[in-house]
Design a protein around this motif. Structure first.
Motif, short mmCIF file in Angstrom:
data_model
loop_
_atom_site.label_atom_id
_atom_site.label_comp_id
_atom_site.label_asym_id
_atom_site.label_seq_id
_atom_site.Cartn_x
_atom_site.Cartn_y
_atom_site.Cartn_z
N ASN A 64 8.43 4.79 -1.11
CA ASN A 64 7.46 5.86 -1.35
C ASN A 64 8.23 7.17 -1.49
O ASN A 64 8.40 7.91 -0.52
CB ASN A 64 6.46 5.94 -0.19
N PRO A 65 8.73 7.47 -2.71
CA PRO A 65 9.56 8.68 -2.91
C PRO A 65 8.85 9.98 -2.55
O PRO A 65 9.50 10.96 -2.20
CB PRO A 65 9.88 8.62 -4.41
N LYS A 66 7.51 10.01 -2.65
CA LYS A 66 6.78 11.24 -2.35
C LYS A 66 6.57 11.44 -0.85
O LYS A 66 6.07 12.48 -0.43
CB LYS A 66 5.43 11.22 -3.08
N LYS A 67 6.89 10.44 -0.05
CA LYS A 67 6.97 10.50 1.41
C LYS A 67 5.63 10.54 2.15
O LYS A 67 5.53 10.04 3.26
CB LYS A 67 7.82 11.69 1.87
N ILE A 68 4.59 11.16 1.61
CA ILE A 68 3.38 11.38 2.39
C ILE A 68 2.45 10.16 2.38
O ILE A 68 2.52 9.31 1.48
CB ILE A 68 2.62 12.64 1.91
N VAL A 69 1.57 10.09 3.38
CA VAL A 69 0.74 8.92 3.63
C VAL A 69 -0.19 8.55 2.46
O VAL A 69 -0.25 7.37 2.08
CB VAL A 69 -0.08 9.10 4.93
N PRO A 70 -0.95 9.49 1.88
CA PRO A 70 -1.85 9.08 0.81
C PRO A 70 -1.12 8.46 -0.38
O PRO A 70 -1.64 7.52 -1.01
CB PRO A 70 -2.57 10.36 0.41
N CYS A 71 0.08 8.95 -0.67
CA CYS A 71 0.88 8.34 -1.75
C CYS A 71 1.30 6.93 -1.36
O CYS A 71 1.27 6.00 -2.19
CB CYS A 71 2.12 9.19 -2.04
N ALA A 72 1.69 6.76 -0.09
CA ALA A 72 2.06 5.44 0.40
C ALA A 72 0.90 4.46 0.28
O ALA A 72 1.07 3.31 -0.15
CB ALA A 72 2.52 5.53 1.86
N MET A 73 -0.29 4.91 0.65
CA MET A 73 -1.47 4.05 0.56
C MET A 73 -1.77 3.65 -0.88
O MET A 73 -2.06 2.49 -1.18
CB MET A 73 -2.68 4.72 1.19
N ASN A 74 -1.70 4.61 -1.79
CA ASN A 74 -1.99 4.31 -3.20
C ASN A 74 -0.95 3.36 -3.79
O ASN A 74 -1.28 2.46 -4.57
CB ASN A 74 -2.08 5.60 -4.01
N ILE A 75 0.32 3.55 -3.42
CA ILE A 75 1.37 2.63 -3.87
C ILE A 75 1.11 1.23 -3.33
O ILE A 75 1.20 0.23 -4.05
CB ILE A 75 2.75 3.14 -3.40
N GLY A 76 0.75 1.16 -2.05
CA GLY A 76 0.48 -0.14 -1.43
C GLY A 76 -0.71 -0.84 -2.06
O GLY A 76 -0.67 -2.04 -2.34
N ILE A 77 -1.79 -0.09 -2.27
CA ILE A 77 -3.00 -0.67 -2.86
C ILE A 77 -2.73 -1.20 -4.27
O ILE A 77 -3.17 -2.29 -4.65
CB ILE A 77 -4.15 0.37 -2.88
N LYS A 78 -1.96 -0.44 -5.06
CA LYS A 78 -1.65 -0.86 -6.43
C LYS A 78 -0.76 -2.10 -6.45
O LYS A 78 -0.81 -2.89 -7.39
CB LYS A 78 -0.98 0.29 -7.18
N ASN A 79 0.09 -2.25 -5.43
CA ASN A 79 0.98 -3.42 -5.36
C ASN A 79 0.36 -4.61 -4.65
O ASN A 79 0.91 -5.71 -4.70
CB ASN A 79 2.28 -3.04 -4.67
N ALA A 80 -0.76 -4.39 -3.98
CA ALA A 80 -1.38 -5.45 -3.19
C ALA A 80 -1.97 -6.55 -4.06
O ALA A 80 -2.53 -6.28 -5.12
CB ALA A 80 -2.48 -4.85 -2.30
N LYS A 81 -1.83 -7.77 -3.59
CA LYS A 81 -2.38 -8.93 -4.30
C LYS A 81 -3.72 -9.37 -3.72
O LYS A 81 -4.44 -10.15 -4.33
CB LYS A 81 -1.39 -10.09 -4.22
N GLY A 82 -4.04 -8.89 -2.53
CA GLY A 82 -5.21 -9.37 -1.82
C GLY A 82 -6.52 -8.80 -2.33
O GLY A 82 -6.56 -7.71 -2.91
N ASN A 83 -7.61 -9.52 -2.09
CA ASN A 83 -8.95 -9.00 -2.41
C ASN A 83 -9.54 -8.26 -1.21
O ASN A 83 -10.59 -7.65 -1.31
CB ASN A 83 -9.88 -10.13 -2.86
N ILE A 84 -8.84 -8.32 -0.06
CA ILE A 84 -9.19 -7.50 1.10
C ILE A 84 -7.93 -6.74 1.50
O ILE A 84 -6.83 -7.31 1.54
CB ILE A 84 -9.70 -8.35 2.27
N ILE A 85 -8.09 -5.45 1.80
CA ILE A 85 -6.95 -4.59 2.14
C ILE A 85 -7.20 -3.92 3.49
O ILE A 85 -8.28 -3.37 3.73
CB ILE A 85 -6.73 -3.52 1.06
N ILE A 86 -6.21 -3.97 4.36
CA ILE A 86 -6.28 -3.30 5.66
C ILE A 86 -5.15 -2.27 5.73
O ILE A 86 -4.01 -2.55 5.37
CB ILE A 86 -6.14 -4.30 6.82
N ARG A 87 -5.49 -1.07 6.21
CA ARG A 87 -4.49 -0.01 6.38
C ARG A 87 -4.09 0.06 7.85
O ARG A 87 -4.95 0.13 8.74
CB ARG A 87 -5.11 1.33 5.93
N LEU A 88 -2.80 0.03 8.12
CA LEU A 88 -2.29 0.10 9.49
C LEU A 88 -1.42 1.33 9.69
O LEU A 88 -1.07 2.02 8.74
CB LEU A 88 -1.49 -1.16 9.83
#
Length: 329
Positions: A64-88
């Protein structure tokens, strides 16, 4: 398929405990992926995660080059394969049925977001850290937030920590707002509610948040929280992006500062400041004494924890107001 997205940055003190709790989950590992989205940590966080990923192929480290949490979440969601997503959060550990309870309840309740109670603990227990832990779970410290103070039945709420969503929720309500360094989870929850969505908190399991253990760290964290309350409203143009409880510390600080400044014009105004401060100290004392007796906590540390939390949070909100002028200019 369940995708876990966890933003991380310089978490070497906490990341092992967090991942170990994820490895103990009773959710089928063949239907699970854990995405640890790192803001280019400068400590040993990345090394630790890579060691886990070699041993457990469903654990992945993503940059996550932009470092901040919302960017991390959006990167994770876009890379996620699941039909259910949990944020930890890496500052927490999770009961072994955490994933299975949230994913099941999401379906049963036909919810847009589901969460559970987040208990507060500390990694290293001392008189000071135990006092901080108590304050962060106390209504006088954190307000009427259900996920902090506890529940005994399913409730519809305005936000939950570490949410669980169907993937299509992000198509319907939008992704995380990358302008928000703080409050991004609350803002997303409020957006879901404004759009007619439903958010529930359930009592079936819980997670444990590992709090800051020093007054300086507590003050720094809550100063930023307070500042971003104001900035969140500014960026979203929505007062409903937050709740009234988020602004109480600021109003308290202003009830001291405002009349004191006005007393330069008319001296009796200072009485309002004195009454406000004395009322706060008396109330705080009446709350702290029973807690000290019941839970064997040190009065000084308990008092200092409340004061640090409230004043840093409130002052942060005031600074946030001044910050608006520099943004507009």
């Amino acid at each position: 398929m369940l995708s876990i997205v966890c933003p991380i940055y310089n978490e070497e003190k906490y990341i092992s405990q967090c991942i170990d709790s994820l490895l103990q989950q009773d959710y089928p590992k063949e239907d699970l992926e854990i995405l640890l989205v790192d803001g280019m940590s400068t400590d040993n966080t990345r090394t630790i995660v890579k060691q886990y990923s070699i041993k457990y192929p469903y654990i992945h480290l993503i940059d996550n080059p932009k470092k901040i949490v919302p960017c991390a979440m959006n990167i994770g969601i876009k890379n996620a394969k699941g039909n259910i997503i949990i944020r930890l959060d890496a500052h927490a550990t999770y009961e072994k049925d955490y994933f299975s309870v949230l994913s099941r309840r999401l379906v049963e309740l036909e919810a847009d977001n589901v969460g559970v109670v987040c208990k507060t603990d500390v990694l290293n227990k001392s008189p000071k850290s135990l006092a901080i832990r108590e304050v962060l779970g106390n209504k006088f410290g954190v307000g009427n937030s259900a996920f902090r103070t506890g529940i005994n039945k399913v409730q519809e709420v305005d936000t939950v920590p570490f949410g669980c969503w169907r993937r299509e929720v992000f198509d319907k309500y939008g992704m995380y707002d990358e302008r928000l360094i703080r409050n991004q989870d609350i803002e997303l929850s409020k957006r879901i509610i404004r759009g007619g969505g439903k958010i529930f908190i359930v009592p079936d399991t819980y997670c444990t948040y590992l709090a800051r253990e020093k007054f300086s760290a507590l003050a720094k964290n809550n100063y930023q929280n307070g500042k971003w309350n104001i900035l969140t409203v500014y960026y979203t143009k929505q007062w409903s992006s937050l709740s009234i409880r988020h602004f109480v510390p600021m109003l308290f600080i202003l009830s001291i500062i405002g009349p004191t400044l006005l007393s330069l014009i008319y001296k009796p105004f200072v009485l309002i400041s004195i009454i406000s401060l004395l009322s706060y100290i008396i109330t705080l004392t009446l709350i702290c004494i029973p807690l000290c007796i019941k839970k064997k906590l040190k009065f000084y540390y308990l008092l200092a924890s409340f004061i640090t939390l409230h004043f840093s949070y409130g002052w942060g909100s005031i600074i946030g107001i001044f910050k608006l002028f520099s943004i507009k200019n």
